[in-house]
Design a protein around this motif. Structure first.
Motif, PDB file in Angstrom:
ATOM      1  N   TYR A 145       0.819  -1.209   0.000  1.00 18.70           N
ATOM      2  CA  TYR A 145       0.000   0.000   0.000  1.00 18.70           C
ATOM      3  C   TYR A 145       0.855   1.263   0.000  1.00 18.70           C
ATOM      4  CZ  TYR A 145       0.812  -0.809   4.992  1.00 18.70           C
ATOM      5  OH  TYR A 145       1.388  -1.069   6.206  1.00 18.70           O
ATOM      6  N   SER A 146       2.050   1.166   0.546  1.00 13.95           N
ATOM      7  CA  SER A 146       2.966   2.304   0.498  1.00 13.95           C
ATOM      8  C   SER A 146       3.432   2.548  -0.938  1.00 13.95           C
ATOM      9  CB  SER A 146       4.163   2.032   1.414  1.00 13.95           C
ATOM     10  OG  SER A 146       5.084   3.072   1.337  1.00 13.95           O
ATOM     11  N   ASN A 147       3.685   1.472  -1.662  1.00 13.03           N
ATOM     12  CA  ASN A 147       4.081   1.596  -3.065  1.00 13.03           C
ATOM     13  C   ASN A 147       2.946   2.164  -3.906  1.00 13.03           C
ATOM     14  OD1 ASN A 147       6.608   0.573  -2.522  1.00 13.03           O
ATOM     15  ND2 ASN A 147       6.016  -1.535  -2.967  1.00 13.03           N
ATOM     16  N   VAL A 148       1.689   1.792  -3.599  1.00 13.40           N
ATOM     17  CA  VAL A 148       0.545   2.315  -4.345  1.00 13.40           C
ATOM     18  C   VAL A 148       0.450   3.826  -4.153  1.00 13.40           C
ATOM     19  CG1 VAL A 148      -1.973   2.342  -4.487  1.00 13.40           C
ATOM     20  CG2 VAL A 148      -0.762   0.174  -4.333  1.00 13.40           C
ATOM     21  N   TRP A 149       0.559   4.300  -2.936  1.00 10.77           N
ATOM     22  CA  TRP A 149       0.460   5.739  -2.691  1.00 10.77           C
ATOM     23  C   TRP A 149       1.629   6.490  -3.320  1.00 10.77           C
ATOM     24  CZ3 TRP A 149      -3.920   7.632  -2.074  1.00 10.77           C
ATOM     25  CH2 TRP A 149      -4.897   6.997  -1.312  1.00 10.77           C
ATOM     26  N   ASN A 150       2.823   5.889  -3.317  1.00 12.29           N
ATOM     27  CA  ASN A 150       3.958   6.538  -3.994  1.00 12.29           C
ATOM     28  C   ASN A 150       3.703   6.645  -5.487  1.00 12.29           C
ATOM     29  OD1 ASN A 150       5.440   6.972  -1.705  1.00 12.29           O
ATOM     30  ND2 ASN A 150       6.693   5.105  -1.928  1.00 12.29           N
ATOM     31  N   GLY A 151       3.115   5.627  -6.088  1.00  9.41           N
ATOM     32  CA  GLY A 151       2.772   5.674  -7.501  1.00  9.41           C
ATOM     33  C   GLY A 151       1.763   6.771  -7.795  1.00  9.41           C
TER      34      GLY A 151
END
Length: 159
Positions: A145-151
């Motif tokens: 989910y951290s990677n999704v928000w960074n994207g």
């Protein structure tokens, strides 16, 4: 003639004394012989040790040369086997280069040649996208989910 008891005793005592002296003389002679043998064996042993040391010293250099030459021969044989293998690989490559289909495949892969009527496509990578991709590789240990928000954040910044 009757023997006197003192005469028998005297003669027995004398005999015992003579017997003791003879025994002592034998023991002394055997000890001196052993010592003589020991001294001769010690001299022989020293001479034998000297001969053995001389042989070791005389043979040390030739043995070292022999061992080093055997190691060099083994190294040269290994290099020869590698060279033979390389020759076989080059012969195989030469045989493949005689095939027109192989040459065509190499031209398509490396030179991006196309046949008449085909459309060639080349993938162009944006340098900024390559940097983001490297950043994404470093984010592999973060939660999804951290990677999704960074994207989402990166997409918003690129607008």
């Amino acid at each position: 003639m009757a023997r006197r008891p003192d005469a028998d005793r005297f003669s027995t005592a004398t005999r015992l004394r003579l017997l003791g002296e003879q025994t002592a003389a034998r023991v002394y002679r055997s000890q001196s012989r052993r010592q003589a043998r020991r001294s001769r064996l010690t001299g022989r042993a020293a001479f034998l040790a000297l001969v053995v040391c001389s042989l070791v010293v005389a043979l040390a250099y030739p043995m070292r040369q022999y061992v080093s030459q055997r190691a060099e021969i083994a190294e040269q044989q290994r290099r020869m086997a590698e060279a033979r293998q390389r020759v076989e690989e080059l012969r195989d490559e030469k045989a493949r280069l005689q095939d027109d289909m192989y040459i065509e495949r190499l031209a398509r892969e490396h030179l991006h040649y196309v046949r008449p009527g085909e459309t060639g496509f080349i993938t162009v990578i944006d340098p900024r996208a390559a940097e983001e991709r490297r950043d994404d590789e470093s984010t592999a240990d973060r939660p999804w989910y951290s990677n999704v928000w960074n994207g989402v954040d990166n997409a918003d910044r690129n607008k």
